[in-house]
Write a protein that holds these residues in place. Structure first.
Motif, PDB file in Angstrom:
ATOM      1  N   LEU A 259      15.744 -83.128 -26.604  1.00 21.26           N
ATOM      2  CA  LEU A 259      15.285 -82.047 -27.469  1.00 21.26           C
ATOM      3  C   LEU A 259      14.103 -82.492 -28.333  1.00 21.26           C
ATOM      4  O   LEU A 259      13.705 -83.663 -28.312  1.00 21.26           O
ATOM      5  CB  LEU A 259      16.448 -81.570 -28.344  1.00 21.26           C
ATOM      6  N   THR A 260      13.586 -81.553 -29.115  1.00 20.49           N
ATOM      7  CA  THR A 260      12.458 -81.858 -29.995  1.00 20.49           C
ATOM      8  C   THR A 260      12.812 -81.679 -31.466  1.00 20.49           C
ATOM      9  O   THR A 260      11.934 -81.696 -32.328  1.00 20.49           O
ATOM     10  CB  THR A 260      11.247 -80.972 -29.651  1.00 20.49           C
ATOM     11  N   THR A 261      14.094 -81.504 -31.765  1.00 25.41           N
ATOM     12  CA  THR A 261      14.561 -81.411 -33.144  1.00 25.41           C
ATOM     13  C   THR A 261      15.129 -82.764 -33.557  1.00 25.41           C
ATOM     14  O   THR A 261      16.085 -83.258 -32.954  1.00 25.41           O
ATOM     15  CB  THR A 261      15.652 -80.335 -33.290  1.00 25.41           C
ATOM     16  N   VAL A 262      14.553 -83.373 -34.570  1.00 23.67           N
ATOM     17  CA  VAL A 262      14.985 -84.701 -35.018  1.00 23.67           C
ATOM     18  C   VAL A 262      16.394 -84.622 -35.599  1.00 23.67           C
ATOM     19  O   VAL A 262      16.741 -83.686 -36.329  1.00 23.67           O
ATOM     20  CB  VAL A 262      14.002 -85.261 -36.066  1.00 23.67           C
ATOM     21  N   SER A 263      17.217 -85.592 -35.290  1.00 26.47           N
ATOM     22  CA  SER A 263      18.586 -85.632 -35.800  1.00 26.47           C
ATOM     23  C   SER A 263      18.610 -85.798 -37.318  1.00 26.47           C
ATOM     24  O   SER A 263      17.803 -86.539 -37.894  1.00 26.47           O
ATOM     25  CB  SER A 263      19.346 -86.802 -35.163  1.00 26.47           C
ATOM     26  N   THR A 264      19.568 -85.126 -37.943  1.00 25.90           N
ATOM     27  CA  THR A 264      19.802 -85.301 -39.377  1.00 25.90           C
ATOM     28  C   THR A 264      21.103 -86.049 -39.639  1.00 25.90           C
ATOM     29  O   THR A 264      21.567 -86.123 -40.772  1.00 25.90           O
ATOM     30  CB  THR A 264      19.848 -83.938 -40.084  1.00 25.90           C
ATOM     31  N   GLY A 265      21.706 -86.618 -38.579  1.00 20.20           N
ATOM     32  CA  GLY A 265      22.978 -87.316 -38.732  1.00 20.20           C
ATOM     33  C   GLY A 265      22.892 -88.488 -39.686  1.00 20.20           C
ATOM     34  O   GLY A 265      21.932 -89.266 -39.664  1.00 20.20           O
ATOM     35  N   GLU A 266      23.917 -88.633 -40.509  1.00 21.23           N
ATOM     36  CA  GLU A 266      23.943 -89.693 -41.522  1.00 21.23           C
ATOM     37  C   GLU A 266      24.151 -91.062 -40.886  1.00 21.23           C
ATOM     38  O   GLU A 266      24.855 -91.205 -39.887  1.00 21.23           O
ATOM     39  CB  GLU A 266      25.074 -89.429 -42.520  1.00 21.23           C
ATOM     40  N   ILE A 267      23.543 -92.071 -41.491  1.00 18.84           N
ATOM     41  CA  ILE A 267      23.769 -93.473 -41.132  1.00 18.84           C
ATOM     42  C   ILE A 267      24.076 -94.209 -42.425  1.00 18.84           C
ATOM     43  O   ILE A 267      23.335 -94.083 -43.405  1.00 18.84           O
ATOM     44  CB  ILE A 267      22.533 -94.100 -40.465  1.00 18.84           C
ATOM     45  N   ARG A 268      25.165 -94.972 -42.433  1.00 17.71           N
ATOM     46  CA  ARG A 268      25.473 -95.745 -43.634  1.00 17.71           C
ATOM     47  C   ARG A 268      26.231 -97.004 -43.256  1.00 17.71           C
ATOM     48  O   ARG A 268      26.907 -97.055 -42.234  1.00 17.71           O
ATOM     49  CB  ARG A 268      26.300 -94.921 -44.634  1.00 17.71           C
ATOM     50  N   GLU A 269      26.105 -98.018 -44.082  1.00 12.73           N
ATOM     51  CA  GLU A 269      26.821 -99.268 -43.866  1.00 12.73           C
ATOM     52  C   GLU A 269      28.159 -99.240 -44.604  1.00 12.73           C
ATOM     53  O   GLU A 269      28.216 -98.910 -45.787  1.00 12.73           O
ATOM     54  CB  GLU A 269      25.982-100.462 -44.337  1.00 12.73           C
ATOM     55  N   GLU A 270      29.240 -99.571 -43.891  1.00 11.22           N
ATOM     56  CA  GLU A 270      30.575 -99.561 -44.481  1.00 11.22           C
ATOM     57  C   GLU A 270      31.184-100.958 -44.557  1.00 11.22           C
ATOM     58  O   GLU A 270      32.248-101.138 -45.133  1.00 11.22           O
ATOM     59  CB  GLU A 270      31.508 -98.649 -43.673  1.00 11.22           C
ATOM     60  N   GLY A 271      30.517-101.943 -43.954  1.00 11.19           N
ATOM     61  CA  GLY A 271      31.071-103.293 -43.929  1.00 11.19           C
ATOM     62  C   GLY A 271      30.812-104.058 -45.206  1.00 11.19           C
ATOM     63  O   GLY A 271      29.887-103.765 -45.961  1.00 11.19           O
ATOM     64  N   THR A 272      31.638-105.048 -45.467  1.00 10.81           N
ATOM     65  CA  THR A 272      31.485-105.899 -46.656  1.00 10.81           C
ATOM     66  C   THR A 272      31.480-107.384 -46.298  1.00 10.81           C
ATOM     67  O   THR A 272      31.358-108.223 -47.183  1.00 10.81           O
ATOM     68  CB  THR A 272      32.630-105.640 -47.657  1.00 10.81           C
ATOM     69  N   THR A 273      31.600-107.732 -45.008  1.00  9.01           N
ATOM     70  CA  THR A 273      31.615-109.127 -44.592  1.00  9.01           C
ATOM     71  C   THR A 273      30.193-109.667 -44.560  1.00  9.01           C
ATOM     72  O   THR A 273      29.329-109.091 -43.891  1.00  9.01           O
ATOM     73  CB  THR A 273      32.252-109.276 -43.201  1.00  9.01           C
ATOM     74  N   PRO A 274      29.905-110.764 -45.265  1.00 11.44           N
ATOM     75  CA  PRO A 274      28.543-111.312 -45.269  1.00 11.44           C
ATOM     76  C   PRO A 274      28.067-111.639 -43.856  1.00 11.44           C
ATOM     77  O   PRO A 274      28.803-112.214 -43.056  1.00 11.44           O
ATOM     78  CB  PRO A 274      28.683-112.588 -46.116  1.00 11.44           C
TER      79      PRO A 274
END
Length: 249
Positions: free
Chosen positions: A52-67
């Motif tokens: 498609l030609t519509t850019v995704s608006t899906g969220e991306i986030r980090e949930e990890g805490t391990t160094p």
């Protein structure tokens, strides 16, 4: 309409070619990226993969805490089972998975992205999927995430090749009709998408390597139920990935 879009994509590809081979900006110098290559079966991809030609608006986030390790949430729902948005395109960085603002058709000419997510499909940027050279190796059965600390010389790294020579999509029952991508082994289907626990190693365009495990396709509790019983309760939170990954030395 499709031809005009594809002409725009080719122009983007030409501009990308001129930029290849230069070091990446950032606090640490990186090796030059591989040179861009034309994407085989690109026009067929637009139809077969619903690009498609519509850019995704899906969220991306980090949930990890391990160094030194990441556990990234990626919203790959694309507004439903019949996608209305492009794949969510991302890039591996020392700060986590970074969004790349590109739509599906422009991504066929972009070396900026490494890995893309939509519904239960994950693609990397190489071969018939994109102009870069991201390659994937699947480690032997039973390999654990923590046990992978270096690249094994016996692993075979492969680029995306889910089209035949005559540009027919390669799929199968195990993929629910979707392309057989290099990371497709992260799930098995028995009325729901159960995680296999398979560990993959991704070779990036700059020569670095990432170990990766897809831990969730559904929300955590429904995913556990699916893995244990082969059934998933509703609402399941489908197409909301959790991906555990880390750079290798």
């Amino acid at each position: 309409m499709k031809n005009n879009l594809w002409k725009t994509t080719l122009l983007t590809f030409a501009l990308t070619l001129g930029a290849c081979g230069t070091p990446e900006p950032g606090p640490q110098a990186e090796a030059p990226r591989c040179e861009a290559s034309p994407v085989r079966c690109a026009e067929q991809s637009i139809d077969a993969l619903r690009l498609l030609t519509t850019v995704s608006t899906g969220e991306i986030r980090e949930e990890g805490t391990t160094p030194g390790e990441f556990h990234t949430y990626v919203d790959a729902r694309a507004e439903g089972a019949t996608p209305k948005q492009s794949y969510t395109y991302t890039r591996f960085t020392p700060e986590g998975l970074s969004r790349v603002e590109v739509d599906d058709q422009a991504a066929l000419a972009s070396t900026d992205w490494d890995i893309a997510f939509r519904r239960y499909n994950i693609r990397v940027n190489s071969g018939v999927s994109g102009p870069s050279c991201i390659a994937v190796a699947q480690t032997p059965a039973g390999t654990t995430f923590d046990s992978v600390n270096a690249v094994d010389s016996t692993w075979e790294f492969r680029t995306e090749n889910y089209f035949t020579e005559s540009c027919e999509v390669i799929s199968g029952e195990a993929t629910l009709g979707s392309p057989e991508t290099r990371l497709g082994g992260f799930w098995t289907y028995q009325a729901c998408l159960a995680m296999t626990g398979d560990i993959f190693v991704v070779r990036l365009a700059n020569g670095r390597h990432v170990k990766l495990e897809v831990t969730h396709y559904y929300d955590p509790a429904p995913q556990q139920t699916c893995n244990q019983t082969g059934k998933v309760p509703q609402p399941s939170g489908a197409a909301q990935f959790r991906v555990r990954w880390a750079f290798l030395p």
